[in-house]
Write a protein that holds these residues in place. Sequence first.
Motif, short mmCIF file in Angstrom:
data_model
loop_
_atom_site.label_atom_id
_atom_site.label_comp_id
_atom_site.label_asym_id
_atom_site.label_seq_id
_atom_site.Cartn_x
_atom_site.Cartn_y
_atom_site.Cartn_z
N GLY A 112 0.54 -1.00 -0.27
CA GLY A 112 0.30 -0.13 0.13
C GLY A 112 0.71 1.16 -0.17
N SER A 113 1.96 1.14 0.78
CA SER A 113 2.63 2.20 1.23
C SER A 113 3.72 2.78 -0.08
CB SER A 113 4.01 2.67 2.30
OG SER A 113 5.50 0.83 1.21
N GLU A 114 3.75 1.89 -1.19
CA GLU A 114 4.57 2.17 -2.55
C GLU A 114 2.91 2.55 -3.33
OE1 GLU A 114 7.30 1.80 -3.98
OE2 GLU A 114 8.22 0.77 -1.71
N TYR A 115 2.26 2.71 -3.47
CA TYR A 115 1.44 3.54 -4.60
C TYR A 115 0.94 4.99 -3.26
CZ TYR A 115 -3.61 5.93 -5.40
OH TYR A 115 -4.54 6.58 -5.70
N GLY A 116 1.00 4.93 -2.31
CA GLY A 116 0.69 5.87 -1.68
C GLY A 116 1.76 7.09 -1.12
N ALA A 117 3.15 6.70 -1.80
CA ALA A 117 3.70 7.63 -2.03
C ALA A 117 3.42 8.34 -3.16
CB ALA A 117 5.31 6.87 -1.76
N GLY A 148 11.33 8.27 -0.55
CA GLY A 148 12.37 7.54 -1.96
C GLY A 148 12.23 6.88 -3.72
N SER A 149 11.19 6.10 -3.21
CA SER A 149 10.61 5.10 -4.70
C SER A 149 10.08 5.61 -5.61
CB SER A 149 10.00 3.31 -4.07
OG SER A 149 8.97 3.53 -2.60
N ALA A 150 9.62 6.91 -4.73
CA ALA A 150 8.01 7.54 -6.21
C ALA A 150 8.97 8.94 -6.19
CB ALA A 150 7.63 8.32 -4.85
N ALA A 151 10.42 8.76 -6.48
CA ALA A 151 10.71 10.07 -6.44
C ALA A 151 10.82 10.36 -8.01
CB ALA A 151 12.30 10.61 -5.83
N ALA A 152 11.01 8.94 -8.73
CA ALA A 152 10.95 9.71 -10.55
C ALA A 152 9.82 9.74 -10.71
CB ALA A 152 11.20 8.09 -10.35
N GLY A 212 20.22 -5.06 -1.08
CA GLY A 212 20.29 -3.40 -0.43
C GLY A 212 19.70 -2.76 -2.12
N GLY A 213 19.14 -3.35 -2.96
CA GLY A 213 18.38 -2.90 -3.81
C GLY A 213 17.62 -1.50 -3.90
N GLY A 214 16.58 -1.86 -3.66
CA GLY A 214 15.79 -0.78 -3.25
C GLY A 214 14.98 -0.78 -4.57
N GLY A 215 13.60 0.10 -3.61
CA GLY A 215 12.62 0.39 -4.63
C GLY A 215 13.10 1.81 -5.61
N SER A 216 14.08 2.55 -4.72
CA SER A 216 14.49 4.07 -5.64
C SER A 216 14.87 3.04 -6.72
CB SER A 216 15.40 4.66 -4.85
OG SER A 216 14.53 5.01 -3.07
N ILE A 264 5.45 8.04 -15.43
CA ILE A 264 5.00 7.49 -14.36
C ILE A 264 4.79 5.64 -14.40
CG2 ILE A 264 2.86 7.25 -13.45
CD1 ILE A 264 1.80 9.99 -13.97
N ALA A 265 4.25 5.69 -15.08
CA ALA A 265 4.55 3.91 -15.79
C ALA A 265 5.42 3.10 -15.46
CB ALA A 265 3.11 3.15 -16.77
N ALA A 266 6.56 3.83 -15.37
CA ALA A 266 7.83 2.52 -15.38
C ALA A 266 8.14 2.62 -13.92
CB ALA A 266 8.13 3.39 -16.87
N PRO A 267 8.39 3.41 -13.23
CA PRO A 267 9.15 3.99 -12.28
C PRO A 267 7.31 3.63 -11.00
CG PRO A 267 8.28 6.27 -12.64
CD PRO A 267 8.66 5.08 -13.81
N GLU A 268 6.87 3.76 -11.38
CA GLU A 268 5.86 3.15 -10.69
C GLU A 268 5.00 1.99 -10.28
OE1 GLU A 268 3.91 4.02 -7.81
OE2 GLU A 268 5.70 5.82 -8.75
N THR A 269 5.51 1.04 -12.02
CA THR A 269 5.83 -0.48 -11.80
C THR A 269 6.99 -1.19 -10.90
OG1 THR A 269 4.35 -0.28 -14.49
CG2 THR A 269 5.43 -2.32 -13.53
N ALA A 270 8.04 -0.53 -11.39
CA ALA A 270 9.38 -1.19 -11.01
C ALA A 270 8.92 -1.02 -9.29
CB ALA A 270 10.11 -0.13 -11.67
N ASN A 271 8.69 0.04 -8.93
CA ASN A 271 8.55 0.20 -7.42
C ASN A 271 7.46 -0.70 -6.22
OD1 ASN A 271 6.15 1.51 -7.21
ND2 ASN A 271 7.45 3.56 -6.64
#
Lengths: 168, 499
Positions: B67-72, B85-89, B265-269, B297-304
Amino acid sequence: MPDRLQHRSGKFIAMNKDVLGGTILLALAGAYYWATLRIPDSSLSDEVGAQGLPRILALVLAGVAALIVLRGVMARKQAVSAAADLDDEKDALPRRALGLLAIAFGYVVVAPLVGYAVALALLIAAVAVYEGVALSWRVAAVAAGGAIVFWVLFVQLLGVEQPQSWLL
Amino acid sequence: MDDLARALTLLVTTPVVPAALACLVWGMVGGAIPGISSSIAMALILPLTFTMDPVSAVVILATTYIGSEYGASIPAILIRTPGSGSAAATVVDGYEMKRQGRAGEALGISLWSGVIGSLFGLAMLILMTEPLSRLALLFRPTSYCALGVLGLSIIASLSDRSLLKGLAAAVVGMMVATVGTDPISGVSRFTFGLPELLAGIKPILVIVGLFAVSELLRQSGMPDLGSAAAAVVRVRLPSFVTMRKIGKAQAIGCVTGTVEGLMPGGGGSIAAFFSYNEAKRWSRYREEFGKGSAEGIAAPETANNTVASTALIPLLSFGIPGSNSAAVLLGGLLIHGLLPGPRLFEQNGDVILGLYAGSLVATLAQIAIGIIILPLCMWLVNRPRPYLAGFIFAFIVSGIFTINSSLWDIGFIFAVGFIGYLMRLTGFPFLPAVLGVVLGPLVESNYRRSLLLSGGDHGIFLEDPIAVGFLIAAVIFVVWSLVREFRDTQMEARKDAVT
């Protein structure tokens, strides 16, 4: 301040932090190693013993910390010394954080005296005022309302015990 | 088919569904508040899982992550401030779309792409985790010890670009893990006569202190972000034409999210920015990027969102968390005495099935809940930061008290939080420290067990090819990171000399 000086000043601060951080870690490694000397021996001990890994960790930390300090000292020689002003600006932040921490610890002190709900309301109000909201009836109302919500959620709905008052 | 039947039974007979939906909401709400990343949202709710059954506890943490990945992405699009940070892009094209009056469309693309990423990531999680965990059946105590060392080395070298600081943080974490009663001899270590320390320091206290409390201290005194758009925004899901247009970008996001999630150590960002760059490189509408591109928008949101599931693969298979959030989930597993690896699948299969089922429920419900919850998220984003800080503190003290009913624990996490704040100031990363606390007992117990078997001869490590492989890999990672760090320092010095 020109960009190149800003860049070097920033590096100076960063390297000072390396020296400070590394020094603290060196002290920590020393204190930790000293504490391993106080770990009692036991007849049930294995080949390594209760002191074995802690001593290895202390030595590794000391080595790493020394490298951090060394890197900081070597890099400092290349930085501009006119960074004292910037350091003063940054110093305000730890004091601010300590103030907030004091409020948080205040909850630990006050909760056994007045109980969970009252202490929580005081915590919410104190943090809000400290962070910039003007003291007013609205703050009191939000804090009281928030404390009630948390009390209902944790004590009533989740059935979780919270600090009880010795006095009330 | 047996597993499917068991999963369906779990859905019906346990509180998996309400737990998943409730924490999907919590994750979205928490993620929408700038400064509360997915790991912090999970850390805040971690103490509440203490009294729950293991299935519900794991589902709660995993769906909070989803949920937090969309919320961000909500504040990223509405007020140009990513919730994590994962929503920065997402800010790049998301905020641009909002400026063009297309905020609803941007949020809809983010939500739809999040669902695609979550479904793909969940499929990867289901397909890859158990086969990988079977490799761990070959592990001996020497292998586990070496794996712990490798995991710590990788995380130390990959996080924050300073191997030395990462190593220092990892070692300090392991030192914290030695506090308490020695499990073999029974003597007390580093307790200083305090009865509260006899049982050791619970990783959950370190996690909440470092992630949540230190962030509150760091944000102290910072100005409010300002309000979101005054107009009411409604989520508009993409049309079929748009779905086709962003399909390639979403595929790129799925692949990069899987790769990054598998890497400790990879992570969503990293996944988000990498997928944004690749989507732009391969797009037919490259000129639209940065100007309100749907693919942007689609690429980073799908990735994270893919990372939210695939980061659990190394965690469940080997016990090595792929991200801060996965580290919090590991803390949740340990609270219930669950050790990741093949035994988790054999002895606690219901926990794994519950995790899969709960994550699937949360992913499928994400669209409906994402649309319904948006007004609440917007309201929260507009709340004065001082009140939010007060309520988060209240949440922390209430949650932590549930663990041991001890005010000592609350005081302890504040102290840890201040140390975390100092770590931020001096550039020391958190994840290695958390891993040190979590993996320290694993490393020590298997190290001592190995030497018990060999009568004190360290040569036993050389007799295990898996351990040798892991240790060589650890050395390679450390040396490579040292060389890179040294080279970067030299380049900086040359640049300074020129200027």
